[in-house]
Design an enzyme around this catalytic site. Structure first.
Site, PDB file in Angstrom:
ATOM      1  NE  ARG A   1      -1.718  -1.349   4.213  1.00  0.00           N
ATOM      2  CZ  ARG A   1      -2.755  -1.508   5.033  1.00  0.00           C
ATOM      3  NH1 ARG A   1      -3.498  -0.484   5.368  1.00  0.00           N
ATOM      4  NH2 ARG A   1      -3.075  -2.685   5.505  1.00  0.00           N
TER       5      ARG A   1
ATOM      6  CG  ASP B   1      -4.898  -1.335  12.402  1.00  0.00           C
ATOM      7  OD1 ASP B   1      -4.267  -0.557  13.137  1.00  0.00           O
ATOM      8  OD2 ASP B   1      -6.023  -1.076  11.943  1.00  0.00           O
TER       9      ASP B   1
ATOM     10  CD  GLU C   1      -2.415   2.726   5.012  1.00  0.00           C
ATOM     11  OE1 GLU C   1      -1.373   2.464   5.621  1.00  0.00           O
ATOM     12  OE2 GLU C   1      -3.451   2.020   5.085  1.00  0.00           O
TER      13      GLU C   1
ATOM     14  CB  THR D   1      -8.257  -1.448  21.893  1.00  0.00           C
ATOM     15  OG1 THR D   1      -6.950  -1.844  21.486  1.00  0.00           O
ATOM     16  CG2 THR D   1      -8.795  -2.438  22.915  1.00  0.00           C
TER      17      THR D   1
END
Lengths: 348, 348
Positions: free
Chosen positions: A45, A227, A56, A201
Site C-alpha cells: 500500500r 494494525d 493510504e 481497541t
C-alpha cells in the site's frame, strides 16, 4: 458511465439482502479470492503519513480486474466526532484501463474486516467454540460479533471497554440479535472462559491489552486492533506460545502484532490454510492468533461482491466520470460542441 | 457529502468561464504550486502494468491537502474506439483524512498537460517565438495549440500527422480560433522555420520523430509524447546539443526522453527556473527541451483549481460517499436504523 454505490444504497442493499446472508456472501467472495492467491499482483500500500494520521491507497489486480481502496486512519478524529477510518473504492477493467465501479467503503471495510476475521476463525478456532470475548467496543465491534455469529454460530459474548458508554452502545445495538452478553468489568474478567478473544481497541500505541497470563490453552485470538506501525495489543509472550497466522507476511511484519518479533519469526499465511497447503488448528490445546491488519485482496473481493450484488437492482446510480468521445483522437470535440450531440460523446 | 464534477459539468464550466481564461487560471495554479515545490511530499506513482497498458495512482500532498489521480494508459484502446488515457482525481483533507472532492480528469489532464507545456515554454522559448510546429495530431494536440496561443500568443502553426484524417480533425477543431495553419507533408517540412516544436505522437515505442538534423539553433522543443519506459520521440543527439528541463528528475529519468541518456546526464527542474534558482533560456542560439512526462503536483494543482472554480456554482453535484455517524463509534447504527434518522447519520 461508471456505477456508483453510496452510503444510502449500501444500507438499502444490506436491508434488502439481510445482514447474515450479506456477510455469508462477502466471506465467500473473500475465501474464493484467498483460494486463488497466486493469481494476484500484490503491491504494497502507498501511505502518506501526516501529524494526525495516514492516507493510504491499496491496489490489487488479478490480471482481469483492477481494484483499489482509498482509506485514512486518523485516531484523533473520534475526539472531533468524526470517523477514525473512512474509505472508498474503485474497480476497473485491466484490458482497457477504464474504471467501471465506484463505491463507499467505510461500512464495507467494517464488514470485510469482520468477515475475514470470522473466515480465519473458521479454520483456526476450536470446532466447539461458542463464547467470544470482545475487548474494545468501538466502530468495528458489532460487525465482529455479527460475523462470528453468522459464520461460526458464536452466540455468547463477554465484552469490555474502558468507556461504559461504548459498552452501552454495543449492548443496545446487539440486543435484537439474540446474543447472551456478559458485560465484564475488566479485560481479565471478559476473557475468562472465552474460546475466542477478539481484541479491537483503538488507541494508536503499543499497548498490552492482553497479557500472557490471561490466555489459556486452546484459545483463538483474533487480533484486529494492532494494525499499523507502533500499534499493537498483545504481549509478545503470547506470540511465542501461539501459532500465528497472517494475511500477507511482508505487510504484517510492518503493521501487525508481529512487528514486536524478529524478522524470522515463523508465521503462516491464511490463504495457505484455506487451500490446504498449510495446517490450521491441529490440536485442542494449541493457541492460535490471527494477526489481522487488512489486505488489499480483501477489498478487491469486497468491491467485486458489492458490484455483483447491485447488478439488476436500483441500488446504484451512474456517474459521468469518463469523457469518451466517439473518435478517441477527438477529445477536444467534447469541449467544442454541446455534449448532447451524439456524434461527439458516447453514452453507454 | 463529497463534491463531484463529472464530464458534463467540466464542459459546462469551461464554456461558462471561456477556454482562454480557464487555461490562464489553470497555468497560474500550476505555476504557484511549482513555486512552492519543496512544500510537497513527492511520492513515486504506483503503476500496475498489464499486457495492454498500465494503471497508475499518482498521489501528492502539501501537508494540508492530499490529492491523487487515477490514470490509465492503453495505446491499443484507440483501435477499439476508446481513449488511450482516462483519468479521475480526488482531494482530501490531510487533517481528517476525509475526501472532499472527486472529479473527472480525462479532459482536465489534457488541459493541465498543455498548460504545463506552455508554462515551461514561457520560461524556455525565445521571447519572439510566433510559430509552433506540432507533430502528432491526436487527442492532446488541440489543447497544446490553445495553451500556447493563450499563454505565449503563438498564432502560426505548422502541423503534421501520418494520418490525414487526424490532420483534418485538428484543422476543423482549430478553425474558429484564428490560427494561421500550414498542413505539412512531413515532420521535416513542419519544423521548417518553427520557433517551437511540440512532439505529441502516440505510439508506444522508441521512435525517432525528430532527428538531429531537423533542429536548428534557438529552437524550444516541447517533448510531450515520450512519457513512459520504452516510449521516446527525440534522437539522442538532440539532447546532447540542448539544455534539458524536466518536472521531477527521478521520474523523468525512467519515463522521459532522457531514459536514453546515462544516469548523470545533466537536467534542470522546471520549478527551479520558475523560482529563479536556475536559468531558463540565456541565449538566442540555445536549444531548450522540456522533457514532459506529467507529474502528480500538476494534477494536484488542477484538482485544486477545479474545486475552487466550481464553488458557488451549479457545476457540481454531491455524493453520499462518507458514512459519518453522529457518534463515530456507532458505525453500526448507520445500518441498524433508517438512514433518514438525524440522530444516526450526519448530513453535511
Amino acid at each position: 458511465m461508471v456505477q456508483f454505490v453510496g452510503v444510502d444504497n449500501v444500507v438499502r442493499l444490506i436491508h434488502s439482502v439481510g445482514m447474515e446472508r450479506f456477510l455469508l456472501g462477502l466471506a465467500d467472495y473473500i475465501e474464493n479470492d484467498f483460494r486463488r492467491w497466486n493469481e494476484f499482483e500484490k503491491e504494497p500500500r502507498v501511505a502518506s503519513h501526516s501529524r494526525d494520521g495516514v492516507i493510504e491507497l491499496m491496489p490489487a489486480s488479478d490480471g482481469r480486474l483492477y481494484g483499489f481502496k482509498y482509506v485514512n486512519g486518523h485516531p484523533k478524529n473520534t475526539r472531533d466526532g468524526l470517523q477514525t477510518v473512512t474509505a472508498f473504492g474503485v474497480l476497473s477493467d485491466v484490458g482497457t484501463g477504464y474504471p467501471t465501479f465506484f463505491s463507499e467503503m467505510t461500512i464495507m471495510t467494517a464488514l470485510r474486516t469482520a468477515a475475514t476475521s470470522a473466515l480465519a476463525a473458521k479454520y483456526l478456532a476450536r470446532d466447539d467454540a461458542s463464547t467470544m470475548a470482545i475487548i474494545g467496543l468501538g466502530a468495528q465491534s458489532e460487525f465482529q460479533a455479527l460475523a462470528f455469529k453468522t459464520l461460526l454460530g458464536i452466540d455468547k459474548l463477554r465484552v469490555y471497554d474502558i468507556d461504559p458508554a461504548a459498552t452501552a452502545k454495543f449492548v443496545r445495538n446487539m440486543s435484537p440479535w439474540g446474543f447472551e452478553i456478559v458485560e465484564a468489568d475488566s479485560t481479565a474478567e471478559a476473557v475468562l472462559g472465552a474460546d475466542i478473544i477478539t481484541t479491537v481497541t483503538a488507541d494508536k500505541l503499543n499497548a498490552t491489552i492482553l497479557s500472557d497470563n490471561m490466555v489459556g490453552n486452546g484459545v483463538h485470538i483474533n487480533a484486529v486492533g494492532g494494525d499499523c506501525p507502533g500499534k499493537t495489543e498483545l504481549q509478545r509472550d503470547i506470540l511465542l506460545r501461539a501459532d500465528v497466522y497472517v494475511e500477507f507476511t511482508e505487510q504484517t511484519r510492518i503493521e501487525g502484532e508481529i512487528q514486536q518479533m524478529p524478522k524470522g519469526f515463523p508465521v503462516t499465511e491464511l490463504w495457505q490454510v484455506i487451500t490446504g497447503d498449510a495446517n490450521g488448528r491441529i490440536s485442542h490445546e494449541q493457541i492460535t492468533v490471527f494477526d489481522s491488519v487488512g489486505f488489499a485482496i480483501e477489498d478487491f473481493s469486497t468491491l467485486r461482491y458489492l458490484r455483483d450484488s447491485v447488478q439488476h437492482t436500483d441500488f446504484y446510480t451512474e456517474l459521468d466520470l469518463l469523457a469518451d468521445p466517439v473518435d478517441p483522437r477527438d477529445l477536444y470535440g467534447v469541449l467544442s460542441t454541446t455534449i448532447e450531440d451524439p456524434r461527439v460523446l458516447r453514452r453507454a
